[in-house]
Scaffold this active site. Structure first.
Site, PDB file in Angstrom:
ATOM      1  N   CYS A 136       0.906  -1.180   0.117  1.00 57.57           N
ATOM      2  CA  CYS A 136       0.021  -0.065  -0.152  1.00 57.57           C
ATOM      3  C   CYS A 136       0.953   1.356  -0.047  1.00 57.57           C
ATOM      4  O   CYS A 136       1.241   1.750   1.015  1.00 57.57           O
ATOM      5  CB  CYS A 136      -0.900   0.033   1.014  1.00 57.57           C
ATOM      6  SG  CYS A 136      -1.681  -1.349   1.586  1.00 57.57           S
ATOM      7  N   ALA A 137       1.466   1.567  -1.060  1.00 56.02           N
ATOM      8  CA  ALA A 137       2.829   2.542  -1.134  1.00 56.02           C
ATOM      9  C   ALA A 137       2.575   3.982  -1.414  1.00 56.02           C
ATOM     10  O   ALA A 137       3.149   4.688  -0.922  1.00 56.02           O
ATOM     11  CB  ALA A 137       3.816   1.767  -2.267  1.00 56.02           C
ATOM     12  N   ALA A 138       1.325   4.193  -1.985  1.00 55.93           N
ATOM     13  CA  ALA A 138       1.490   5.803  -2.381  1.00 55.93           C
ATOM     14  C   ALA A 138       1.039   6.430  -1.072  1.00 55.93           C
ATOM     15  O   ALA A 138       0.492   6.034  -0.143  1.00 55.93           O
ATOM     16  CB  ALA A 138       0.108   5.897  -3.271  1.00 55.93           C
ATOM     17  N   GLY A 185       4.332   7.015  -1.238  1.00 56.15           N
ATOM     18  CA  GLY A 185       5.980   6.454  -1.591  1.00 56.15           C
ATOM     19  C   GLY A 185       6.729   6.828  -0.241  1.00 56.15           C
ATOM     20  O   GLY A 185       7.823   6.721  -0.255  1.00 56.15           O
ATOM     21  N   GLY A 186       6.139   7.349   1.027  1.00 61.34           N
ATOM     22  CA  GLY A 186       7.077   7.770   2.138  1.00 61.34           C
ATOM     23  C   GLY A 186       7.676   6.645   2.749  1.00 61.34           C
ATOM     24  O   GLY A 186       9.116   6.516   2.666  1.00 61.34           O
ATOM     25  N   LYS A 187       7.220   5.432   2.619  1.00 59.24           N
ATOM     26  CA  LYS A 187       8.079   4.244   3.237  1.00 59.24           C
ATOM     27  C   LYS A 187       8.612   3.443   2.042  1.00 59.24           C
ATOM     28  O   LYS A 187       9.502   2.900   2.472  1.00 59.24           O
ATOM     29  CB  LYS A 187       6.642   3.241   3.927  1.00 59.24           C
ATOM     30  CG  LYS A 187       6.295   3.796   5.161  1.00 59.24           C
ATOM     31  CD  LYS A 187       5.658   3.129   5.980  1.00 59.24           C
ATOM     32  CE  LYS A 187       4.760   4.037   6.978  1.00 59.24           C
ATOM     33  NZ  LYS A 187       3.795   4.881   6.494  1.00 59.24           N
ATOM     34  N   GLU A 189       0.400   0.270  -5.540  1.00 59.67           N
ATOM     35  CA  GLU A 189      -0.731   0.916  -5.121  1.00 59.67           C
ATOM     36  C   GLU A 189      -1.935   0.537  -5.940  1.00 59.67           C
ATOM     37  O   GLU A 189      -1.747   0.595  -7.080  1.00 59.67           O
ATOM     38  CB  GLU A 189      -0.345   2.404  -5.319  1.00 59.67           C
ATOM     39  CG  GLU A 189      -1.697   3.329  -5.049  1.00 59.67           C
ATOM     40  CD  GLU A 189      -2.189   3.265  -3.536  1.00 59.67           C
ATOM     41  OE1 GLU A 189      -1.526   3.183  -2.544  1.00 59.67           O
ATOM     42  OE2 GLU A 189      -3.558   3.076  -3.558  1.00 59.67           O
ATOM     43  N   ASP A 239      -4.383  -5.081  -7.346  1.00 61.83           N
ATOM     44  CA  ASP A 239      -4.859  -5.585  -6.156  1.00 61.83           C
ATOM     45  C   ASP A 239      -4.266  -6.443  -5.246  1.00 61.83           C
ATOM     46  O   ASP A 239      -3.784  -7.263  -5.976  1.00 61.83           O
ATOM     47  CB  ASP A 239      -6.441  -6.078  -6.616  1.00 61.83           C
ATOM     48  CG  ASP A 239      -7.301  -6.249  -5.471  1.00 61.83           C
ATOM     49  OD1 ASP A 239      -8.243  -5.140  -5.251  1.00 61.83           O
ATOM     50  OD2 ASP A 239      -7.302  -7.140  -4.751  1.00 61.83           O
ATOM     51  N   CYS A 248      -2.101   4.097  10.839  1.00 60.60           N
ATOM     52  CA  CYS A 248      -2.039   5.392  11.442  1.00 60.60           C
ATOM     53  C   CYS A 248      -3.299   5.370  12.380  1.00 60.60           C
ATOM     54  O   CYS A 248      -4.018   6.590  12.387  1.00 60.60           O
ATOM     55  CB  CYS A 248      -1.905   6.411  10.622  1.00 60.60           C
ATOM     56  SG  CYS A 248      -2.863   6.536   9.309  1.00 60.60           S
TER      57      CYS A 248
HETATM   58  N1  SAM Z   1       2.353   3.699   2.702  1.00 61.11           N
HETATM   59  C1  SAM Z   1       2.408   4.806   2.151  1.00 61.11           C
HETATM   60  C2  SAM Z   1       3.262   5.911   2.615  1.00 61.11           C
HETATM   61  O1  SAM Z   1       4.125   5.667   3.504  1.00 61.11           O
HETATM   62  O2  SAM Z   1       3.558   6.998   1.684  1.00 61.11           O
HETATM   63  C3  SAM Z   1       0.819   5.279   2.789  1.00 61.11           C
HETATM   64  C4  SAM Z   1      -0.222   4.221   2.541  1.00 61.11           C
HETATM   65  S1  SAM Z   1      -1.941   4.827   3.076  1.00 61.11           S
HETATM   66  C5  SAM Z   1      -1.507   4.532   4.809  1.00 61.11           C
HETATM   67  C6  SAM Z   1      -2.685   3.238   2.553  1.00 61.11           C
HETATM   68  C7  SAM Z   1      -2.616   3.074   1.262  1.00 61.11           C
HETATM   69  O3  SAM Z   1      -3.476   1.942   0.955  1.00 61.11           O
HETATM   70  C8  SAM Z   1      -3.243   4.343   0.563  1.00 61.11           C
HETATM   71  O4  SAM Z   1      -2.416   4.753  -0.747  1.00 61.11           O
HETATM   72  C9  SAM Z   1      -4.505   3.599  -0.376  1.00 61.11           C
HETATM   73  O5  SAM Z   1      -4.828   3.955  -1.511  1.00 61.11           O
HETATM   74  C10 SAM Z   1      -4.350   2.204  -0.224  1.00 61.11           C
HETATM   75  N2  SAM Z   1      -5.590   1.291  -0.383  1.00 61.11           N
HETATM   76  C11 SAM Z   1      -6.730   1.696  -0.225  1.00 61.11           C
HETATM   77  N3  SAM Z   1      -7.611   0.549  -0.233  1.00 61.11           N
HETATM   78  C12 SAM Z   1      -6.707  -0.450  -0.631  1.00 61.11           C
HETATM   79  C13 SAM Z   1      -6.963  -1.812  -0.675  1.00 61.11           C
HETATM   80  N4  SAM Z   1      -8.189  -2.433  -0.619  1.00 61.11           N
HETATM   81  N5  SAM Z   1      -6.003  -2.806  -0.717  1.00 61.11           N
HETATM   82  C14 SAM Z   1      -4.774  -2.380  -0.724  1.00 61.11           C
HETATM   83  N6  SAM Z   1      -4.323  -0.898  -0.752  1.00 61.11           N
HETATM   84  C15 SAM Z   1      -5.334  -0.249  -0.410  1.00 61.11           C
END
Ligand code: SAM
Length: 463
Positions: free
Chosen positions: A118-120, A122-124, A142, A169, A239
């Site tokens: 779940c990368a967007a 992109g911080g981590k 993502e 997915d 979070c």
């Molecule tokens: N890891 C990211 C960073 O550090 O920049 C932040 C990630 S954010 C907490 C969670 C991410 O999960 C979002 O980008 C969101 O679009 C994605 N997401 C939403 N629904 C999802 C799903 N069903 N499966 C996987 N990822 C999902």
């Protein structure tokens, strides 16, 4: 100096009630820190580009990070060319603890395959890329189409050739059995940990949404579990403060999948709280904003016991299209000498990836939708390489390519994709730099300079 934002709504009573008895939770100081409106700005430098502490300000170190700093105030990052050059990433400090979680549990000195599911934005992923070896591979994924663009942009700026960006997915990973050594699930969650930073989100919080998030987290984890190899590590983070998205998820995954929980060592001065889950005594780490200089965060590391050991995922029958000797002669001078980098061709576009990982590209292509594979060097046209922006910002570009240094004013003009006037002794492709950091390409013609900064990344803001 701290910026303040007023708290528009009181913290939700059901959330406060659910946290009573949670280790480290103290209702009064928790409420007070939210009411204070205190905002914290931190960033993490890109050590491969910019090993210096940032911005000429009075910065202090984020204690659990080797490259993270707190800033005394929030500058305008948009008008700092070094931000666009990928010299640093503006990241919330608690999240930087991922470095400790990874390095305390994993030998990162050898090649690894990692998935950031779940990368967007992109911080981590940028943090993981800074920690792994050049011959490792990070799959940065993502699922949400509208969020992949920003992930791709941030990974381009960071510059690593050992990254593949995908848009899939979680269930698409089920078929990649035993592929990954490490999987990070920074799960979509109810977001209570961000209430201080973004008080407007308080109104959207509900117990129903927490329950839905918890179910979705379980679905996501079930989907990716087969792709983790035996003894591989799952790093799980949210979070959210809610136990049903945190400790209860650890209890569920250890019960249903036989995962083992791994403890981490904390410096008590950090203020991070170890929380042991009720049912299976799993270790989780909680960040409360009244105890740490960072947002609310939860992280845990689990190890998979079943599954198989990693095997060779290189395809024997299919291999990516290699370059002819002539094409190699055209492209190689654009790359740093002596890097363990290989190139492949896809529809006249040339990509550079760790040599060791090239054989795995068909495996990845057959299962995932690849948005970016390594560094896009450019496209071959008329026997020459037309260089891509990715190459300009990459860590693998040759230092011998002509460069020209811009003033701050010129750099902003360039980043706005405006015309720039330059006196240079040479013609052809050149990199433009600010404080020696690459911003992108120009092409110098006898009577003008063409600005090749990508339109989609240009600065639109006026002041
Ligand atoms: N890891 C990211 C960073 O550090 O920049 C932040 C990630 S954010 C907490 C969670 C991410 O999960 C979002 O980008 C969101 O679009 C994605 N997401 C939403 N629904 C999802 C799903 N069903 N499966 C996987 N990822 C999902």
């Amino acid at each position: 100096m701290l910026k303040t934002k007023p708290l528009p709504l009181p913290l939700p009573d059901p959330l406060m009630a659910s946290l009573s008895g949670v280790p480290g939770f103290s209702a009064d100081t928790f409420r007070a820190v939210h009411l204070s409106g205190e905002q914290i700005t931190s960033l993490r430098i890109n050590p491969m580009k910019w090993p210096a502490p940032p911005l000429g300000m009075e910065v202090t170190r984020v204690p659990w990070s080797s490259t993270g700093y707190y800033l005394p105030q929030r500058p305008s990052f948009t008008f700092d060319p070094l931000f666009h050059a990928g010299c640093y990433y503006v990241q919330e400090a608690s999240s930087m603890f991922l470095e400790e979680a990874l390095t305390q549990t994993t030998d990162i000195s050898g090649p690894l395959r990692l998935l950031d599911l779940c990368a967007a934005p992109g911080g981590k992923s940028t943090l993981l890329q800074s920690l792994i070896t050049p011959d490792s591979l990070l799959v940065s994924n993502e699922v949400i189409k509208q969020r992949v663009g920003i992930l791709e942009e941030n990974m381009i700026k960071w510059g690593g050739a050992n990254v593949v960006v995908t848009q899939n997915d979680p269930r698409d990973f089920s078929a990649m059995e035993d592929y990954f050594d490490v999987i990070l699930v920074d799960a979509p969650c109810s977001g209570s940990g961000l209430f201080r930073r973004d008080p407007e989100t308080i109104g959207a919080w509900s117990e129903e949404n927490v329950a839905l998030c918890s179910q979705r987290q379980q679905r996501i984890l079930s989907d990716i579990w087969p792709s983790l190899r035996q003894n591989g590590l799952l790093i799980y983070s949210t979070c959210s403060y809610s136990t049903c998205e945190n400790e209860e998820i650890l209890d569920w995954i250890t019960t249903d999948f036989g995962a083992t929980s791994l403890p981490l060592t904390l410096d008590p001065a950090w203020g991070i709280i170890e929380s042991v889950s009720e049912k299976n005594a799993c270790f989780g780490y909680r960040f409360f904003p009244d105890r740490v200089r960072g947002d609310g965060f939860f992280i845990a590391v689990l190890q998979k016991k079943e599954g198989a050991n990693p095997s060779d995922f290189s395809s024997k029958r299919h291999s990516p299209e290699r370059l002819s000797a002539k094409e190699l002669a055209v492209c190689s001078p654009w790359l740093k000498k002596g890097e363990p980098i290989g190139m492949f061709k896809h529809q006249e576009r040339i990509h550079a990836l760790p040599e060791k990982r090239l054989g795995e590209i068909p495996y990845l292509q057959s299962r995932l939708y690849l948005k970016k594979a390594g560094i896009l060097l450019g496209r071959l046209a008329g026997g020459e390489l037309v260089p891509d922006h990715e190459l300009a910002l990459s860590l693998v570009i040759s230092p011998d390519i002509p460069k020209t240094e811009l003033s701050l004013e010129q750099a902003i003009q360039y980043l706005r994709k405006e015309d720039i006037r330059l006196e240079t002794p040479f013609l052809g492709w050149a990199l433009v730099c600010y404080e020696n950091q690459r911003l992108g390409w120009i092409k110098i013609l006898p009577n003008r300079v063409n600005n090749y900064y990508p339109k989609q990344y240009r600065i639109l803001k006026r002041d």
